[in-house]
Each structure stands twice: as C-alpha cells, then as structure tokens.
Scaffold this motif. Structure first.
Motif, PDB file in Angstrom:
ATOM      1  N   VAL A   1      15.754  30.928 -63.136  1.00 32.54           N
ATOM      2  CA  VAL A   1      16.285  29.564 -63.011  1.00 32.54           C
ATOM      3  C   VAL A   1      17.469  29.476 -62.057  1.00 32.54           C
ATOM      4  CG1 VAL A   1      17.370  27.666 -64.302  1.00 32.54           C
ATOM      5  CG2 VAL A   1      15.442  28.916 -65.292  1.00 32.54           C
ATOM      6  N   LEU A   2      18.342  30.482 -62.067  1.00 34.48           N
ATOM      7  CA  LEU A   2      19.558  30.414 -61.269  1.00 34.48           C
ATOM      8  C   LEU A   2      19.506  31.388 -60.095  1.00 34.48           C
ATOM      9  CD1 LEU A   2      22.358  30.263 -64.025  1.00 34.48           C
ATOM     10  CD2 LEU A   2      21.008  28.392 -63.035  1.00 34.48           C
ATOM     11  N   ASP A   3      20.071  30.969 -58.981  1.00 37.19           N
ATOM     12  CA  ASP A   3      20.225  31.807 -57.797  1.00 37.19           C
ATOM     13  C   ASP A   3      21.716  32.129 -57.677  1.00 37.19           C
ATOM     14  OD1 ASP A   3      20.477  32.968 -55.317  1.00 37.19           O
ATOM     15  OD2 ASP A   3      19.505  31.353 -54.206  1.00 37.19           O
ATOM     16  N   LEU A   4      22.087  33.351 -58.049  1.00 36.91           N
ATOM     17  CA  LEU A   4      23.501  33.708 -58.102  1.00 36.91           C
ATOM     18  C   LEU A   4      24.129  33.869 -56.721  1.00 36.91           C
ATOM     19  CD1 LEU A   4      23.689  36.170 -61.140  1.00 36.91           C
ATOM     20  CD2 LEU A   4      23.964  33.684 -61.071  1.00 36.91           C
ATOM     21  N   SER A   5      23.333  33.744 -55.670  1.00 43.38           N
ATOM     22  CA  SER A   5      23.911  33.753 -54.329  1.00 43.38           C
ATOM     23  C   SER A   5      24.479  32.379 -53.968  1.00 43.38           C
ATOM     24  CB  SER A   5      22.869  34.176 -53.290  1.00 43.38           C
ATOM     25  OG  SER A   5      21.869  33.175 -53.130  1.00 43.38           O
ATOM     26  N   LYS A   6      24.228  31.402 -54.841  1.00 42.63           N
ATOM     27  CA  LYS A   6      24.743  30.047 -54.643  1.00 42.63           C
ATOM     28  C   LYS A   6      25.679  29.701 -55.793  1.00 42.63           C
ATOM     29  CE  LYS A   6      20.535  28.585 -52.249  1.00 42.63           C
ATOM     30  NZ  LYS A   6      19.376  27.647 -52.232  1.00 42.63           N
ATOM     31  N   PRO A   7      26.583  28.714 -55.601  1.00 45.63           N
ATOM     32  CA  PRO A   7      27.581  28.391 -56.639  1.00 45.63           C
ATOM     33  C   PRO A   7      26.957  28.017 -57.981  1.00 45.63           C
ATOM     34  CG  PRO A   7      28.191  27.383 -54.561  1.00 45.63           C
ATOM     35  CD  PRO A   7      26.810  27.935 -54.361  1.00 45.63           C
ATOM     36  N   VAL A   8      27.648  28.445 -59.034  1.00 44.94           N
ATOM     37  CA  VAL A   8      27.242  28.193 -60.418  1.00 44.94           C
ATOM     38  C   VAL A   8      28.434  27.631 -61.177  1.00 44.94           C
ATOM     39  CG1 VAL A   8      26.508  29.288 -62.585  1.00 44.94           C
ATOM     40  CG2 VAL A   8      25.503  30.019 -60.407  1.00 44.94           C
ATOM     41  N   GLY A   9      28.186  26.705 -62.074  1.00 45.81           N
ATOM     42  CA  GLY A   9      29.205  26.246 -63.009  1.00 45.81           C
ATOM     43  C   GLY A   9      29.089  27.047 -64.291  1.00 45.81           C
ATOM     44  N   LEU A  10      30.062  27.906 -64.569  1.00 48.21           N
ATOM     45  CA  LEU A  10      30.062  28.756 -65.762  1.00 48.21           C
ATOM     46  C   LEU A  10      30.884  28.082 -66.846  1.00 48.21           C
ATOM     47  CD1 LEU A  10      29.581  31.383 -67.331  1.00 48.21           C
ATOM     48  CD2 LEU A  10      31.516  32.390 -66.096  1.00 48.21           C
ATOM     49  N   SER A  11      30.240  27.708 -67.931  1.00 46.65           N
ATOM     50  CA  SER A  11      30.881  26.942 -68.996  1.00 46.65           C
ATOM     51  C   SER A  11      31.022  27.782 -70.259  1.00 46.65           C
ATOM     52  CB  SER A  11      30.042  25.688 -69.288  1.00 46.65           C
ATOM     53  OG  SER A  11      30.555  24.979 -70.382  1.00 46.65           O
ATOM     54  N   MET A  12      32.254  27.843 -70.786  1.00 49.90           N
ATOM     55  CA  MET A  12      32.532  28.531 -72.051  1.00 49.90           C
ATOM     56  C   MET A  12      33.419  27.610 -72.881  1.00 49.90           C
ATOM     57  SD  MET A  12      33.326  32.429 -70.830  1.00 49.90           S
ATOM     58  CE  MET A  12      32.257  33.328 -69.716  1.00 49.90           C
ATOM     59  N   ILE A  13      32.823  26.622 -73.499  1.00 54.12           N
ATOM     60  CA  ILE A  13      33.565  25.600 -74.227  1.00 54.12           C
ATOM     61  C   ILE A  13      33.447  25.848 -75.730  1.00 54.12           C
ATOM     62  CG2 ILE A  13      33.696  23.124 -74.723  1.00 54.12           C
ATOM     63  CD1 ILE A  13      32.813  22.609 -71.871  1.00 54.12           C
ATOM     64  N   ALA A  14      34.599  25.840 -76.423  1.00 52.68           N
ATOM     65  CA  ALA A  14      34.646  26.090 -77.872  1.00 52.68           C
ATOM     66  C   ALA A  14      33.982  27.420 -78.215  1.00 52.68           C
ATOM     67  CB  ALA A  14      33.995  24.945 -78.644  1.00 52.68           C
TER      68      ALA A  14
END
Length: 263
Positions: free
Chosen positions: A142-155
C-alpha cells in the motif's frame, strides 16, 4: 499475535472505546475504565479531544499534499476515521492501520474500507517492534516509503514504557524527506496527582502506562521541523486565534501533541 486476547484482561484500545461511548468492549474493560474515571473524571473529554486533534492534523497533512498515512495504535473504529478524513481531501490517499488487538483489526477490516481510488491495509503489529511493521507485506503493498508518509501515533505512546526515542529513530530513518510525524500523548505536567492515580489503575490492571514531560515529548521531534504552535495540549493545536481556552482545561485534558515535518 496469535489467537484472541483473553476477555478477562482489559485492553487499552477497548478501554478507550468505552471512554468514547463505544460498545466494542467487555466487562473487564468497563470495570477498569470506571476505576480510571474515578481517578481522572475528565478522561472521557480527553479522549474526545484526542480524536478531534486526529481529525485536524490528518486534514492538515492531506491539505499539505500527503497521500500516504501509517497510523499506529489505530484503536477501535470511531467515525470519522483517519482514512475518511484523508480521503475526503484526496480520494487517492492510501492508509495502513496498525494495532495489536485482534478485535481492533477485525473491526478495521469490516468498516475501514475507504475509497476505491485509494487503499487501506491492516497490520497486526506493535510499535515497540518497528522492524516488524516496516517489513510487513501489507505495508509494502500500500505504501511507497520512497515518498512522504504521515506517521500517526495518537493516544499511543503513554502505553509504551520502553525508549520512545529509539522507536522514533527506527521509523523516521526509513521515511522519505517531506514525511510528517504526528503525536498525542498523556502528561502529568498539568495535574500530577490526577494523572498519577489513573496511571496506577492501569498498572494494577497489568497495562503499561508512562506519562512524559513537555521536554520528553519535544525530544521525540529532534531533527524535525515542528509545525506551529509546536508541542502544546491538543485543544490548542491549530485552532482559530479567537478561540478562548481556560488554563484549567489543560489540566482536564493533560496531554501534549505535536506535528513535525522531516526536512
């Protein structure tokens, strides 16, 4: 994780679901949640404020051009979910959810389907083992780590008692420049006795609980460009300047949040 978690052992995601008024929890979760509420009566409000921050920060990232999201510590679906916010802005947004509760993953697969032009995937994983998440085939699909990613760690990170800086380094080292880190976590800076009492309930119930100071949370963003207004309580992040907030409300929520971009 193999099998299903024992129903007589409370789980943090199901307790959070109870705080949000959900029905996907069991007796052990409800008993623990009521004990926590006695120690911290405003924790329901704090949970709702966390969800509101998730919505604002996700919209901010999507409007900034982020089209890939990795949400760790997903929690039981409570609409609107992260993929719904992102795909409302950009229907082609791609989202990978990660959690370590089989009930969460079952709900995610059932309800978090997203737009046909985008994509969603679900990983049974734990934030304390970044490599297993980053190597998961579902992520690569699903994700291409060569492009920007929003990494979310909420609560999430107040349930991590190990070295969070190590965890951050492992994730951020592989994310492309232009990626964002989004965090919201509990602090005892505003109401130390109340938060300590709630923390004790979690630990008695054999659940991890670790609160952090403003300096500790700020250290997780080292080397990144913090988005204004920096590390603040979640109800103070990116609200209209005319919004009036009482300092007493900070004590009710007792959390810090932040959003930062990898240069």
């Amino acid at each position: 994780m193999d099998g299903v978690l024992p129903l007589d052992q409370p789980h943090t995601s199901r307790i959070y679901d109870y705080f949000l008024g959900g029905k996907d929890n069991y007796e052990a979760d409800r008993v623990a949640a009521e004990e926590i509420l006695k120690a911290w009566p405003d924790i329901r409000t704090a949970a709702k404020v966390n969800r509101q921050f998730m919505q604002r920060s996700t919209r901010f990232l999507a409007e900034a051009g982020i089209r890939q999201f990795l949400d760790i510590g997903t929690g039981i679906p409570t609409e609107p979910n992260l993929h719904q916010i992102a795909q409302e802005v950009a229907p082609d947004s791609r989202v990978v959810y990660v959690d370590n509760d089989p009930l969460v993953l079952a709900h995610a697969r059932a309800f978090m389907t997203g737009e046909a032009s985008g994509a969603t995937a679900y990983i049974d994983g734990d934030v304390t083992d970044p490599d297993s998440i980053l190597r998961a085939p579902e992520l690569a699909q699903v994700l291409d780590l060569s492009k920007p990613v929003g990494l979310s760690m909420i609560a999430l990170l107040h349930f991590v008692e190990t070295d969070v800086n190590r965890i951050m380094s492992q994730f951020l080292d592989v994310l492309a420049p232009g990626s964002y880190l989004v965090i919201c976590t509990i602090t005892a800076d505003f109401a130390p006795e109340q938060v300590a009492a709630a923390q004790d309930v979690y630990r008695v119930r054999k659940l991890p609980a670790q609160v952090r100071t403003h300096d500790e949370v700020t250290s997780w963003f080292a080397g990144l460009d913090l988005v204004a207004p920096g590390v603040v309580p979640p109800h103070r992040w990116q609200l209209a300047e005319t919004t009036e907030i009482s300092p007493a409300f900070d004590a009710k929520i007792s959390c810090y949040c932040g959003v930062a971009r990898k240069p």
